[in-house]
Design a protein around this motif. Sequence first.
Motif, mmCIF file in Angstrom:
data_model
loop_
_atom_site.group_PDB
_atom_site.id
_atom_site.type_symbol
_atom_site.label_atom_id
_atom_site.label_comp_id
_atom_site.label_asym_id
_atom_site.label_seq_id
_atom_site.Cartn_x
_atom_site.Cartn_y
_atom_site.Cartn_z
ATOM 1 N N GLY A 188 40.612 -13.689 -3.435
ATOM 2 C CA GLY A 188 41.314 -14.196 -4.616
ATOM 3 C C GLY A 188 42.709 -13.657 -4.792
ATOM 4 N N LEU A 189 43.276 -12.997 -3.750
ATOM 5 C CA LEU A 189 44.593 -12.391 -3.904
ATOM 6 C C LEU A 189 45.704 -13.412 -4.128
ATOM 7 N N VAL A 218 28.410 -1.083 -8.766
ATOM 8 C CA VAL A 218 27.856 -2.332 -9.287
ATOM 9 C C VAL A 218 28.970 -3.261 -9.752
ATOM 10 N N MET A 219 30.046 -2.684 -10.312
ATOM 11 C CA MET A 219 31.189 -3.514 -10.726
ATOM 12 C C MET A 219 31.875 -4.126 -9.509
ATOM 13 N N ALA A 220 32.079 -3.316 -8.446
ATOM 14 C CA ALA A 220 32.723 -3.826 -7.232
ATOM 15 C C ALA A 220 31.876 -4.904 -6.576
ATOM 16 N N ALA A 221 30.551 -4.712 -6.556
ATOM 17 C CA ALA A 221 29.678 -5.708 -5.937
ATOM 18 C C ALA A 221 29.707 -7.014 -6.705
ATOM 19 N N ALA A 222 29.698 -6.918 -8.044
ATOM 20 C CA ALA A 222 29.729 -8.132 -8.859
ATOM 21 C C ALA A 222 31.050 -8.874 -8.662
ATOM 22 N N GLY A 266 34.242 -13.340 -6.185
ATOM 23 C CA GLY A 266 35.576 -13.547 -5.620
ATOM 24 C C GLY A 266 36.693 -13.136 -6.545
ATOM 25 N N LEU A 267 36.414 -12.206 -7.473
ATOM 26 C CA LEU A 267 37.402 -11.756 -8.447
ATOM 27 C C LEU A 267 38.103 -10.513 -7.915
#
Length: 622
Positions: A30-31, A100-104, A109-110
């Motif tokens: 998503g960059l 968990v935040m990084a995995a989500a 694709g955020l």
Amino acid sequence: MSPVFPTVREVLALVPVRHGAPRLVAGDAGLDRAVRWVHVAEVPDIATLLGGGELVLTTGIGLPADDAGLRAFIGDLADVGVSGLVVELGRRYVSGVPRVMAAAAERRGLPLVELRRAVPFVRVTEAVHALIVDAQLTELRATEEIHQRFTELSVEGADAAEVVRQAAELSGCPVVLENLSRQVLAYDPAGQSAELLLYRWEQHSRRIRPGGRTAYDPDSGWLVTTVGARGQDWGRLLLRWPAGGELTTGRALPAESERPGSPADAVPAERTDGDRVASASAAGSGAPPTRLTILVERAASTLALGRLIRRDAEGLERQIHRTLLTALLDHSRPVDEVALRANALGVPLDRRHLVGVVVRHRADDLAGEAGTAGAEAGPEVGPARLRDLAEAVGQALREARLAGLTSAVDDHAVGALLALPDPAAEEKALAAFAAALRRVRLDAAPPRPPAPRSGPPGAPSAGPRAVGPAAVIVAAGSGVGSLREAGRSLTEARQIAETARRDRRELPVFRLPHVGLAGLLHLLRDEPRLQTFVERELGALLTYDAQHPREQLLDTLRAYLEQGRNKSAAAAAAHLSRPAFYERLARIARILNTDLDAVQPCLSLHVALLALDAIRNPGPSR
């Protein structure tokens, strides 16, 4: 979303952000999302206040403590369409954001970015918002330039090639103008390979299917608009976006390989504002910027207006034909470019046997043609007469099923370059063309009243010959096997046509052997060396005749030479007694200081007489 907005990748390249040692931990895909605005938030339900396209900055102090809450927080941001999330470490999270935040974020694709050093958020927001405003201002200025440029082109009556060239220059992208049959009328590759651009153009063009009158086809990468006016569409203008991976400033987006360290260290090298404005157009969905849509629409309007202004002139296709034929005659364009443009127009010239043909009237004006003496002709008759002849030549080519370029080549002649499959087809093709041209002109010729009779009833008419297809000369140059030699064939055909105007014969096609010595001298009539030769051979006799206008010894010499130096036959042709004729010949020999009984001097004199006739009478014989 308007592509003038910067991308997440570009925001990470800004100096205030780089001071925070940014590190991408998730959402690499998503960059290139566009950043519409920057929003600072420290509450978990911020998604309800966002509209999409924001880059969210946070220290994380207000985020949920449990894994389910963090997943929901990331999910809400992704659902609302934010561009990315930037978390400053040190207050809530010290060593890094929760896994968990990084995995989500990776699943959705955020883009999720850590700032490993403290950065005043206000500096980030100021830098991003300034970039957005600058980009919008640049867009407005570019749009103003587009309007000004195409207004000038409309006022100047620029041709299609110039309009397309300006469109390519302003956009930095390849531009193609085609007709409804998918034949290329004009193009500009914008510095790229024209051959690759036009390769199998018709097949490629038919696969480009935009969803409206002006629309972008993401599958093919072409921005397309329809060209036409007053409900009559006649073509399409196409602009390729992105232009081969390069944008309008000529700079490419940074590759992912520029990131230092591991894939997680996604910080591009620092770039200038000009680079950011250039690459902003690749943001979001990859659609072209609004100014390019404005550009193609203004260019299409200019083309349509120009065609309306020239509606009584030759068609746009014929203008392209004329450009290419002129280029072959004066070598103003590379032959490879001529071949490429002709092929895109549906006239393949490579690996063909090429024959130059020129068609013209025997007389330069209507009054000069037999049977039209006294005909009234205004200044507009000449161009209309030439246009009618050009249309007849084009129709004859179609009826004879011949491929070629055809258009007017000067104020009196229409040229054609026939592209034949092999040399054996040359004579048959020329005969078919001449016959088709005669039929076309007979069908188009208005009925003429019979010529007045000057003799008794029942006697043949003594009036002048009616003007019909015979008043037109068809001349063909030598066939050539290379486009580089096509100009020579066209030039030869033009010279033969000019010379044949003095020939009383009615041949279907005049070729080089038909014009003979008189034709050669006619072609050389403006050559100073030929004129010097005439003066050297006949100058003394011409001076004598000017001083003694009653004698006109030049006519005596002409009769003698035309009768093959047979003095008795020449005396009879001159209506003189033999003694009087002999005395005149003796006087001519003294004046010219030559021997009229010798072959070589008489040959030179005869050539000089023919050259004098060509110099004095450049027009058709009456």
